[in-house]
Enzyme design. Structure first.
Site, mmCIF file in Angstrom:
data_model
loop_
_atom_site.group_PDB
_atom_site.id
_atom_site.type_symbol
_atom_site.label_atom_id
_atom_site.label_comp_id
_atom_site.label_asym_id
_atom_site.label_seq_id
_atom_site.Cartn_x
_atom_site.Cartn_y
_atom_site.Cartn_z
ATOM 1 N N GLN A 115 33.213 12.960 27.667
ATOM 2 C CA GLN A 115 33.369 11.749 26.859
ATOM 3 C C GLN A 115 34.406 10.824 27.481
ATOM 4 O O GLN A 115 35.571 11.190 27.599
ATOM 5 C CB GLN A 115 33.802 12.132 25.443
ATOM 6 C CG GLN A 115 34.140 10.948 24.540
ATOM 7 C CD GLN A 115 34.486 11.396 23.135
ATOM 8 O OE1 GLN A 115 33.621 11.806 22.386
ATOM 9 N NE2 GLN A 115 35.753 11.326 22.783
ATOM 10 N N GLY A 116 33.987 9.633 27.879
ATOM 11 C CA GLY A 116 34.891 8.660 28.493
ATOM 12 C C GLY A 116 35.349 7.614 27.494
ATOM 13 O O GLY A 116 34.854 6.477 27.500
ATOM 14 N N TYR A 117 36.279 7.984 26.631
ATOM 15 C CA TYR A 117 36.828 7.066 25.630
ATOM 16 C C TYR A 117 38.275 6.682 25.959
ATOM 17 O O TYR A 117 38.576 5.549 26.309
ATOM 18 C CB TYR A 117 36.776 7.713 24.246
ATOM 19 C CG TYR A 117 35.480 7.531 23.482
ATOM 20 C CD1 TYR A 117 34.298 7.196 24.127
ATOM 21 C CD2 TYR A 117 35.437 7.716 22.107
ATOM 22 C CE1 TYR A 117 33.111 7.045 23.417
ATOM 23 C CE2 TYR A 117 34.260 7.574 21.382
ATOM 24 C CZ TYR A 117 33.094 7.241 22.048
ATOM 25 O OH TYR A 117 31.927 7.092 21.335
ATOM 26 N N SER A 118 39.189 7.644 25.840
ATOM 27 C CA SER A 118 40.620 7.346 25.938
ATOM 28 C C SER A 118 41.006 6.836 27.322
ATOM 29 O O SER A 118 40.463 7.270 28.344
ATOM 30 C CB SER A 118 41.449 8.589 25.620
ATOM 31 O OG SER A 118 41.269 8.979 24.274
ATOM 32 N N SER A 150 37.870 15.778 28.472
ATOM 33 C CA SER A 150 37.613 17.222 28.429
ATOM 34 C C SER A 150 36.401 17.584 29.280
ATOM 35 O O SER A 150 35.344 16.963 29.176
ATOM 36 C CB SER A 150 37.377 17.675 26.994
ATOM 37 O OG SER A 150 38.502 17.411 26.191
ATOM 38 N N GLU A 232 31.379 13.820 15.222
ATOM 39 C CA GLU A 232 32.339 14.767 15.794
ATOM 40 C C GLU A 232 32.920 15.693 14.745
ATOM 41 O O GLU A 232 33.344 16.800 15.057
ATOM 42 C CB GLU A 232 33.466 13.992 16.487
ATOM 43 C CG GLU A 232 34.463 14.857 17.216
ATOM 44 C CD GLU A 232 35.478 14.039 17.996
ATOM 45 O OE1 GLU A 232 36.145 14.623 18.860
ATOM 46 O OE2 GLU A 232 35.608 12.829 17.742
ATOM 47 N N SER A 357 45.616 9.761 16.783
ATOM 48 C CA SER A 357 46.902 10.253 16.287
ATOM 49 C C SER A 357 46.985 10.149 14.768
ATOM 50 O O SER A 357 46.231 9.404 14.130
ATOM 51 C CB SER A 357 48.048 9.459 16.919
ATOM 52 O OG SER A 357 48.071 8.139 16.407
#
Length: 380
Positions: A115-118, A150, A232, A357
């Site tokens: 997953q390419g989010y952050s 991840s 998720e 967060s």
């Protein structure tokens, strides 16, 4: 929702338990294990359209499978990102071509996803994404950096949230892209060594990498990305809680064996953790029934993240001063061994940060659920 298990569910659970008991102890490497699961039809139990090779299962049966898997001590899944995040997103937003191309390999355990989010400047505040998606003759080219990705070092594909409109800000002008990872010279993966010594998180650098597909419409990536985050925290949340229960059981046994359980403060602490975990389970079941409300994912994240950190603190607390000691042969330049309690304590430090967060989750609840005024940027 009445979330009772009937006789058919009990039979399904018994089948899952027996299969795991036979196959999990001799499981091959993680990629091989995914293929074993896929060949037996255990991947994608909730998919009901298209006939993609998985067996059908009701929601209660999906819960039974997830619980039995967590209890079985089977290998950690490397295909869960494709199965539990991307696949439901494709079913909801993907084209027929995309479903036909990507769902069968996920169901077979043949292709792994990350997953390419952050990003370094856009983690919990995902709307600050700066990775660019620029139009080219063959679609989009992606340039930028993602972090905390991840299993990127094992993945065949990555779904990437990128900014396709250079004039846009915040959640506007983003596009949801599917990017093959096998692009030498255009994609670099750098593992991140964690406090626990593990390295499943990665930095990923894109330099004009080709995106093979757009999911949803160009510029509509925020809606697709938010839909994915809702998936998720579905059935997998219950499996996570079974894992938590196993961890709590080990902490309780350690407290009894060491005599720490004789201390009334420690006993109260452990009973409190047990009660909170039961509350989380019923909240998760309520959410699966569709009655969780728009803030349910944020509430669930706040509940389990803080709980897991407190469990880590309790794990080292029942061991006393011994929990602060490392192995005698430790050196700064070499990996070091941690015991179970130490790994739990150190890993859980990240729980209130990754996946959004605690501060971001509270802001979402305040603004989108309670209707409070939006937070002023830079306000103290």
């Amino acid at each position: 929702m009445d979330f009772g298990f009937d006789a058919v569910d009990d039979g399904f659970r018994a089948e899952a338990r027996a299969w795991l008991a036979e196959h999990a102890p001799g499981a091959p490497d993680r990629r091989g294990w995914e293929r074993t699961l896929g060949a037996a039809g255990w991947i994608g139990l909730g998919w009901r359209e298209g006939g993609y090779g998985n067996r059908t299962a009701t929601l209660t049966q999906q819960v039974a499978w997830a619980e039995e898997y967590a209890r079985s001590a089977a290998p950690a899944r490397s295909g869960h990102i494709g199965e539990n995040l991307l696949a439901p997103t494709l079913l909801a937003h993907g084209s027929a071509e995309q479903k036909d191309r990507f769902l069968p390999p996920i169901a077979a355990g043949a292709e792994l996803w990350c997953q390419g989010y952050s990003e370094p400047g856009a983690g919990s505040d995902l709307a600050g994404v700066r990775t660019r998606a620029e139009r080219s003759a063959d679609g989009f080219r992606v340039t930028g950096q993602k972090i905390w990705t991840s299993l990127a070092h094992e993945a065949d594909w990555c779904f990437v949230l990128a900014r396709s409109d250079p004039e846009s800000t915040r959640h506007r002008g983003l596009t949801f892209l599917l990017v093959p990872m096998d692009q030498p010279g255009r994609i670099e993966v750098r593992p991140i060594r964690q406090l626990t010594g593990a390295g499943d998180f990665n930095e990923v650098f894109f330099e004009g990498a080709r995106a093979a597909h757009v999911v949803g419409a160009e510029g509509d990536g925020w809606r697709v990305a938010m839909s994915l985050l809702g998936f998720e925290r579905g059935v997998s949340t219950l499996a996570q809680q079974i894992g938590f229960a196993e961890e709590l059981g080990r902490v309780i046994r350690a407290a009894v064996e060491s005599g720490a359980a004789d201390d009334p403060v420690t006993r109260e602490r452990l009973v409190g953790l047990w009660a909170e975990l039961r509350t989380m389970r019923w909240n998760a079941l309520r959410t699966l029934g569709g009655s969780g409300g728009p803030g349910a994912p944020s509430v669930a994240k706040l509940l389990w993240a803080g709980w897991h950190q407190r469990l880590g603190e309790a794990a080292v607390g029942v061991r006393g001063a011994r929990a602060s000691a490392g192995p005698s042969d430790w050196t700064p330049s070499a990996p070091y061994e941690l015991d179970e309690a130490q790994r739990l304590f150190l890993f859980s430090r990240a729980d209130t940060i990754y996946g959004g967060s605690d501060q971001i989750q509270r802001t979402i609840i305040a603004e989108r659920v309670l209707g409070l005024p939006r937070e002023r940027k830079g306000a103290v």
